[in-house]
Design an enzyme around this catalytic site. Sequence first.
Site, short mmCIF file in Angstrom:
data_model
loop_
_atom_site.label_atom_id
_atom_site.label_comp_id
_atom_site.label_asym_id
_atom_site.label_seq_id
_atom_site.Cartn_x
_atom_site.Cartn_y
_atom_site.Cartn_z
N ASN A 42 0.85 -1.19 0.00
CA ASN A 42 0.00 0.00 0.00
C ASN A 42 0.89 1.24 0.00
O ASN A 42 1.95 1.28 0.65
CB ASN A 42 -0.97 -0.01 1.18
CG ASN A 42 -0.35 -0.22 2.53
OD1 ASN A 42 0.69 -0.86 2.65
ND2 ASN A 42 -0.97 0.31 3.56
N GLU A 44 0.31 5.19 0.63
CA GLU A 44 -0.65 6.20 1.08
C GLU A 44 -0.25 7.59 0.58
O GLU A 44 0.84 7.79 0.03
CB GLU A 44 -0.75 6.15 2.61
CG GLU A 44 -1.27 4.79 3.06
CD GLU A 44 -1.56 4.68 4.54
OE1 GLU A 44 -1.08 5.54 5.33
OE2 GLU A 44 -2.27 3.73 4.92
N GLU A 55 -2.75 -4.72 -3.13
CA GLU A 55 -3.19 -5.63 -4.19
C GLU A 55 -3.15 -4.94 -5.56
O GLU A 55 -2.67 -5.51 -6.55
CB GLU A 55 -4.63 -6.12 -3.92
CG GLU A 55 -4.78 -6.92 -2.65
CD GLU A 55 -5.10 -6.08 -1.42
OE1 GLU A 55 -4.59 -4.95 -1.31
OE2 GLU A 55 -5.85 -6.57 -0.57
N1 THU Z 1 -5.15 -1.73 2.50
C1 THU Z 1 -4.55 -2.52 1.57
O1 THU Z 1 -3.47 -2.19 1.05
N2 THU Z 1 -5.16 -3.68 1.23
C2 THU Z 1 -6.27 -4.17 1.84
O2 THU Z 1 -6.73 -5.26 1.49
C3 THU Z 1 -6.91 -3.41 2.91
C4 THU Z 1 -6.43 -2.02 3.08
C5 THU Z 1 -4.45 -0.51 2.93
C6 THU Z 1 -5.04 0.81 2.50
C7 THU Z 1 -4.53 1.74 3.58
O3 THU Z 1 -3.20 2.16 3.26
C8 THU Z 1 -4.43 0.86 4.82
O4 THU Z 1 -4.42 -0.47 4.34
C9 THU Z 1 -5.56 1.05 5.79
O5 THU Z 1 -6.79 0.94 5.18
#
Ligand code: THU
Length: 134
Positions: A42, A44, A55
């Site tokens: 992820n 941000e 993903e």
């Molecule tokens: N997040 C993911 O990367 N994948 C998931 O399946 C659930 C959520 C991330 C998005 C954000 O950076 C953090 O987790 C909290 O929601």
Amino acid sequence: MDLQALFDTAMKASSASYSPYSKFRVGAALLCADGSVVTGTNVENRSFGLTICAERSALVSAVSQGKTQFVAIAIACPDAAYPVSPCGACRQVLSEFADQDMPVVFGCRADTVVHSTMGALFPFDALHELGHKE
Ligand code: THU
């Protein structure tokens, strides 16, 4: 590569997560049809809605390398107390490239891995008739 090894790869990938706002690291590992594995995390943003999940990060990286056929995906979320499955947006985006029987495994630790499939997570795909699958 077996699914547990793929999960371990996702867990390692989560260490590169850029998540200073949520402090919630996620790693994804996509096993490609050619046997290679593409990872993602992820990423941000201070404009929160622009955050990209692990993903989708792995998927766009793979497609950018010319890989569009996938065998399985693993997702690791070491900061969670329970296995976190892909969000709705990621399910939609993964479904563009994943068959319904593709394994999707996710967990917060190696001993809590949930084994699911694309079809279980994203049934009744209303747009499948528009899909471009060859
Ligand atoms: N997040 C993911 O990367 N994948 C998931 O399946 C659930 C959520 C991330 C998005 C954000 O950076 C953090 O987790 C909290 O929601």
